[in-house]
Design an enzyme around this catalytic site. Structure first.
Site, PDB file in Angstrom:
ATOM      1  N   ASP A 249      -8.654  -5.552   6.314  1.00 18.88           N
ATOM      2  CA  ASP A 249      -9.288  -6.294   5.221  1.00 18.88           C
ATOM      3  C   ASP A 249     -10.225  -7.365   5.750  1.00 18.88           C
ATOM      4  O   ASP A 249     -11.270  -7.633   5.151  1.00 18.88           O
ATOM      5  CB  ASP A 249      -8.219  -6.910   4.320  1.00 18.88           C
ATOM      6  CG  ASP A 249      -7.626  -5.895   3.357  1.00 18.88           C
ATOM      7  OD1 ASP A 249      -8.367  -5.379   2.509  1.00 18.88           O
ATOM      8  OD2 ASP A 249      -6.428  -5.608   3.462  1.00 18.88           O
TER       9      ASP A 249
ATOM     10  N   ASP B  16      16.856 -11.506  -3.843  1.00 19.34           N
ATOM     11  CA  ASP B  16      18.192 -11.193  -4.363  1.00 19.34           C
ATOM     12  C   ASP B  16      18.697  -9.843  -3.865  1.00 19.34           C
ATOM     13  O   ASP B  16      19.902  -9.619  -3.766  1.00 19.34           O
ATOM     14  CB  ASP B  16      18.199 -11.220  -5.889  1.00 19.34           C
ATOM     15  CG  ASP B  16      18.202 -12.632  -6.454  1.00 19.34           C
ATOM     16  OD1 ASP B  16      18.392 -13.586  -5.676  1.00 19.34           O
ATOM     17  OD2 ASP B  16      18.023 -12.789  -7.687  1.00 19.34           O
TER      18      ASP B  16
ATOM     19  N   GLU C 191      -6.467 -12.414   5.360  1.00 12.71           N
ATOM     20  CA  GLU C 191      -7.178 -11.135   5.453  1.00 12.71           C
ATOM     21  C   GLU C 191      -8.635 -11.213   5.024  1.00 12.71           C
ATOM     22  O   GLU C 191      -9.237 -10.187   4.722  1.00 12.71           O
ATOM     23  CB  GLU C 191      -6.470 -10.094   4.582  1.00 12.71           C
ATOM     24  CG  GLU C 191      -4.985  -9.968   4.866  1.00 12.71           C
ATOM     25  CD  GLU C 191      -4.303  -8.964   3.971  1.00 12.71           C
ATOM     26  OE1 GLU C 191      -4.482  -7.758   4.196  1.00 12.71           O
ATOM     27  OE2 GLU C 191      -3.598  -9.404   3.030  1.00 12.71           O
TER      28      GLU C 191
ATOM     29  N   ARG D  16       6.988  -6.285   3.172  1.00 15.57           N
ATOM     30  CA  ARG D  16       5.665  -6.759   2.754  1.00 15.57           C
ATOM     31  C   ARG D  16       5.539  -6.519   1.256  1.00 15.57           C
ATOM     32  O   ARG D  16       5.554  -5.384   0.784  1.00 15.57           O
ATOM     33  CB  ARG D  16       4.519  -6.058   3.482  1.00 15.57           C
ATOM     34  CG  ARG D  16       3.177  -6.617   2.953  1.00 15.57           C
ATOM     35  CD  ARG D  16       1.993  -6.312   3.801  1.00 15.57           C
ATOM     36  NE  ARG D  16       1.555  -4.925   3.683  1.00 15.57           N
ATOM     37  CZ  ARG D  16       0.380  -4.496   4.151  1.00 15.57           C
ATOM     38  NH1 ARG D  16      -0.451  -5.341   4.754  1.00 15.57           N
ATOM     39  NH2 ARG D  16       0.040  -3.237   4.045  1.00 15.57           N
TER      40      ARG D  16
ATOM     41  N   HIS E  37       0.806  -1.213   0.000  1.00 18.89           N
ATOM     42  CA  HIS E  37       0.000   0.000   0.000  1.00 18.89           C
ATOM     43  C   HIS E  37       0.847   1.275   0.000  1.00 18.89           C
ATOM     44  O   HIS E  37       0.295   2.366  -0.123  1.00 18.89           O
ATOM     45  CB  HIS E  37      -0.938   0.000   1.203  1.00 18.89           C
ATOM     46  CG  HIS E  37      -2.004  -1.045   1.133  1.00 18.89           C
ATOM     47  ND1 HIS E  37      -2.977  -1.058   0.168  1.00 18.89           N
ATOM     48  CD2 HIS E  37      -2.234  -2.138   1.910  1.00 18.89           C
ATOM     49  CE1 HIS E  37      -3.773  -2.100   0.349  1.00 18.89           C
ATOM     50  NE2 HIS E  37      -3.344  -2.776   1.396  1.00 18.89           N
TER      51      HIS E  37
END
Length: 262
Positions: A180, A89, A154, A75, A50
Site C-alpha cells: 500500500d 474476547d 501504509e 490482523r 484481505h
C-alpha cells in the site's frame, strides 16, 4: 480451579528487542493454520483484512493454535472498537490494525484495547474465552498489560506521522505495509523500488527512535535480511497462499513435458 492470566510472550520479546520471524496466514482455514504452526515460526498472522476470515473462523484458528509455540497475531480489517472488543474476547492478545495515519487514531485504538477507566473496552470477560470464562482469576487486572498492539502504516500521510504514531503510549510496534505504501507513493506493485525502500528505511529509524518495535511483511528473502539488519524486529517472510501457488505451479510445470511424449 482458578488459573493466572498467561504472560504475552510476543509482547515480552518485542520489548526486549528480540527478532520474531513470522508467516502470514491468508487461506482462512484452521486446518492449514495448524499445519503451519509446527513449522517453527515465532508468530503466525491470521489475516482478516484481505482474507475471508470472520469471527467464527478466527475463533477456530485461535483454538488450533493455542498449543503451538507459534504465537497467533490477528490482523483486523479495520480499527472498529466493537470488532476489537469481540476479537479480544475471543482470546486474541496480539493485534495488527491496518491503515493508521495519525497519533489520534493510534490513541483511539489503544483506548479500544483497554478496560475502563483507562480505555473503552466493554467488560464481558465473564462469558469470554479471553478469561477462560473467569478461570483466569486475575484477568481483569492483567488484561490491559498483556495486549500487544501493533499499528500498520501504509501511506505517505502515515509515514509523515510515523514518529507521533509510534510515540503513543500503549503502542507496542508499528508495522509497515510495503504494497500500500508503494501504491501511495505512485509505485503500485513495486514494493522494492528504491524510493519505497528509502521511505521504509526512514520509517524504521523513526519507529526505533520512539522505542517501539518495527515490523514488515517481505517475501524477498534478501530484502528481508536487509530490513532485519536495520533493526526490524517483527518480520513476516512468507504467505501461505503464495507458498501454495508457487509449489503447486512449479510441480505442474515440471511434469508439463511428460504430456507431450504420449
Amino acid at each position: 480451579m482458578n488459573e493466572l492470566t498467561p504472560a504475552n510472550t510476543l509482547k515480552q520479546a518485542l520489548a526486549k528487542g528480540q527478532v520474531q520471524i513470522g508467516l502470514w496466514l491468508a487461506l482462512a482455514d484452521s486446518y492449514s493454520a495448524e499445519l503451519c504452526s509446527a513449522s517453527g515460526f515465532d508468530w503466525l498472522a491470521i489475516d482478516a483484512e484481505h482474507a475471508p476470515n470472520d469471527l467464527r473462523s478466527l475463533l477456530s484458528t485461535l483454538q488450533v493454535l493455542q498449543p503451538s509455540p507459534s504465537v497467533p497475531v490477528v490482523r483486523l480489517p479495520g480499527g472498529d472498537s466493537v470488532l476489537i472488543k469481540q476479537v479480544l474476547d475471543l482470546g486474541a492478545t496480539n493485534l495488527i490494525v491496518p491503515m493508521v495515519e495519525s497519533a489520534a487514531e493510534a490513541q483511539a485504538l489503544v483506548d479500544a484495547t483497554r478496560y475502563p477507566p483507562t480505555g473503552i473496552r466493554g467488560v464481558g470477560s465473564g462469558i469470554a474465552r479471553s478469561s477462560r470464562w473467569t478461570r483466569y482469576s486475575d484477568y481483569l487486572e492483567r488484561a490491559d498489560n498483556e495486549i500487544c498492539l501493533i499499528l500498520q502504516v501504509e501511506s505517505v500521510a502515515a509515514l509523515e506521522e510515523v514518529n507521533a504514531i509510534a510515540s503513543v503510549d500503549g503502542v507496542d510496534g508499528v508495522f509497515i505495509g510495503p504494497a500500500d505504501l508503494a501504491a501511495s507513493m505512485g509505485y503500485r506493485g513495486q514494493s522494492a523500488h528504491p524510493a519505497v525502500r528509502e521511505a521504509i528505511e526512514g520509517a524504521v529509524a523513526a519507529i526505533r527512535s520512539a522505542g517501539k518495535a518495527p515490523g514488515i511483511l517481505c517475501l524477498d528473502e534478501e530484502l528481508a535480511h536487509h530490513y532485519l539488519s536495520l533493526g526490524v524486529q517483527l518480520v513476516a517472510v512468507g504467505v501461505d497462499t503464495t507458498l501454495l501457488v508457487q509449489a503447486t505451479q512449479s510441480l505442474a510445470e515440471r511434469f508439463a513435458d511428460a504430456k507431450k511424449t504420449r
